[in-house]
Structures are given as C-alpha cells and as structure tokens.
Design an enzyme around this catalytic site. Structure first.
Site, PDB file in Angstrom:
ATOM      1  N   ASP A  17     -25.649 -13.466 -18.391  1.00 44.90           N
ATOM      2  CA  ASP A  17     -24.215 -13.715 -18.228  1.00 44.90           C
ATOM      3  C   ASP A  17     -24.009 -14.541 -16.974  1.00 44.90           C
ATOM      4  O   ASP A  17     -24.881 -14.626 -16.112  1.00 44.90           O
ATOM      5  CB  ASP A  17     -23.430 -12.402 -18.133  1.00 44.90           C
TER       6      ASP A  17
ATOM      7  N   CYS B 144     -22.213 -13.616 -22.739  1.00 49.06           N
ATOM      8  CA  CYS B 144     -21.297 -14.563 -22.100  1.00 49.06           C
ATOM      9  C   CYS B 144     -20.731 -15.466 -23.191  1.00 49.06           C
ATOM     10  O   CYS B 144     -21.490 -16.172 -23.870  1.00 49.06           O
ATOM     11  CB  CYS B 144     -22.051 -15.391 -21.058  1.00 49.06           C
TER      12      CYS B 144
ATOM     13  N   CYS C  92     -14.153 -13.023 -23.524  1.00 50.19           N
ATOM     14  CA  CYS C  92     -14.984 -13.195 -22.334  1.00 50.19           C
ATOM     15  C   CYS C  92     -15.437 -11.797 -21.961  1.00 50.19           C
ATOM     16  O   CYS C  92     -14.624 -10.867 -21.938  1.00 50.19           O
ATOM     17  CB  CYS C  92     -14.194 -13.830 -21.189  1.00 50.19           C
TER      18      CYS C  92
END
EC number: 5.1.1.3
Length: 264
Positions: free
Chosen positions: A10, A73, A183
C-alpha cells in the site's frame, strides 16, 4: 499446502484495513506488509510515478518469498495491477473488482457512489468495472484528496476530519444508496462517513471484500497455510517512521506489532 506468507502493499497505512480483515478471516495465514508512507499519498502523483513506486514495493515483497501479492491500494490497482498480474507467476489480487461486485449486490436503487483518490477517480475504473457487470447501474464518483492524509497523520478521529468529510461528501448526500470506500485508507474514517451520508446508506469496504477473495484464491491454487503450523510471524515494513506506523497500526488492529524501516 504452502506456508509462505501473503504479501500486502500500500501507499501507507490504509492497506492495514485489508490485512486486519484477512487476519480475522484466516488467522492461520502469515502476512508481510509494506507501506510506502514516505511517499504517500499516491493519488495526486502521475501514473508513471505510481507505476515505478508500486513495482519497487512488488520487488521488495518478492524478496520475502511471498506466495501471493495483494494490492491493498486502490490507486496502485487502478494504474498497474493488470501489468503486474500478467508478469508474475504467483497470484496477484487487487481491491477494485471485489468492491465493484459487492456494490452491485448491495444497491437497491441502482445508484452507487464511489469515493477515491484523484488518480483512482480519474481512471474511471470503478465505473468501468461496475457497469461491465451491471450496465444499468448509475455511478457517481467523487475524488477525496484530503481523506488519506488525515489517516496517514493519525488525524482520522479529529474535529478536522469530521469537517473535511462532511464538506467533501455534501454533493453525494441523498443521491446514492450504496457508497464504495474506494481507498483502503477510508475505512478508518468510516464512522464519520456513515454519519455524513446517513445511516441507511450501505458502505462497501473494498478491502474487506478483497480479503474474502483471498480465501477463494488460496483454495483455488491450493496454497493455504497448514493449520497445524503454529509459528506465525507477521512482518510489517514502512518507508517512513516505524513509530508513527506502529501507533496507527496498533490502534487500528488491536495487536502489538513490530515495524521495520526500509529504503526502496
């Protein structure tokens, strides 16, 4: 059986929301997590830079002998997941398709909202995936560039966070019945987002949906960790301050962890 760890990448701490869900669902699996907090957020960056940084994270995880890589991510998934998936000989899972599929199942009105970074929204990948599965579904996307920095700075429970979230989400209030948290940082803002949108709006955590798909892939490729293997050692790495990462991670995950700094 395959006792190697699962790799998570991420731009920072957001992917911990995916890792936490995996640890809840599959407590016998071991994870290696790399968060690039020194260069977070990825959302405002050019696509080529995101691609370069993501490959650095991928290559780092490969040195840890992982059996699968999870793109925890959305921005990296939107930009380079397809490319990485094609080039590696281990399974590579992204967070976008699981979130899109869950949104279609959840909506009653056919009106879905998507929150994401500037790059994720610009890519229009959620609309593309949702409407490929359900062409009649209306998708309203909203870039939320201030959300991830609130989480990275450990300010996600502050009065500032509430102000920013309420102001940002105003255009979507009353317009959708389902909202994708596009997100992996955003679930840490979930209580504020839910209050801003109203209790009847269903929030879709793309990371949690992704964790469910990990279990399916482990079974499909027959690479589950042996349940008799008790020596589980989760490893966490950050490109920024280990102390800052550790503080956010432990408060969110509810466990003590060891965090190491790495240079990429």
């Amino acid at each position: 059986m395959d006792n190697r760890p699962i790799g998570f990448l991420d731009s920072g701490v957001g992917g911990l929301t995916v890792a936490r869900e995996l640890m809840r669902q599959l407590p016998h699996e071991e994870i290696v997590y790399i968060g690039d907090s020194a260069r977070a957020p990825y959302g405002p960056r050019p696509a080529e830079q995101i691609r370069e940084y993501t490959w650095q994270l991928v290559n780092f995880l490969l040195t840890k002998n992982v059996k699968m890589i999870v793109f925890a991510c959305n921005t990296a998934t939107a930009v380079v997941w397809e490319e990485v998936k094609e080039k590696l000989d281990i399974p590579v899972l992204g967070v976008i398709l699981p979130g899109a599929s869950a949104a279609i199942k959840a909506t009653q009105t056919g009106k879905v909202g998507v929150l994401g970074t500037a790059m994720t929204i610009q890519s229009d990948i959620y609309r593309e995936k949702i409407q490929a599965l359900s062409p009649e579904t209306q998708v309203d996307s909203l870039a939320c560039p201030k959300f991830a920095p609130l989480v990275e700075s450990n300010s996600h429970q502050s009065s500032l966070a509430k102000k920013v979230v309420y102001e940002t989400l105003r255009p979507l209030v009353g317009q959708v019945d389902t909202l994708v948290l596009g997100c992996t940082h955003y679930p840490l803002l979930r209580p504020i987002i839910q209050n801003a949108m109203g209790k009847d709006v269903k929030l879709i955590d793309s990371g949690a949906e992704c964790a469910r798909d990990i279990s399916v892939l482990l079974n499909y490729f027959q690479i589950n960790r042996s349940r008799t293997e008790k020596d589980i050692q989760h490893r966490f790495y950050t490109t920024a301050s280990p102390a800052a990462f550790k503080e956010i991670a432990e408060s969110w995950m509810g466990i003590d962890i060891h965090v190491e700094h790495v240079e990429l």
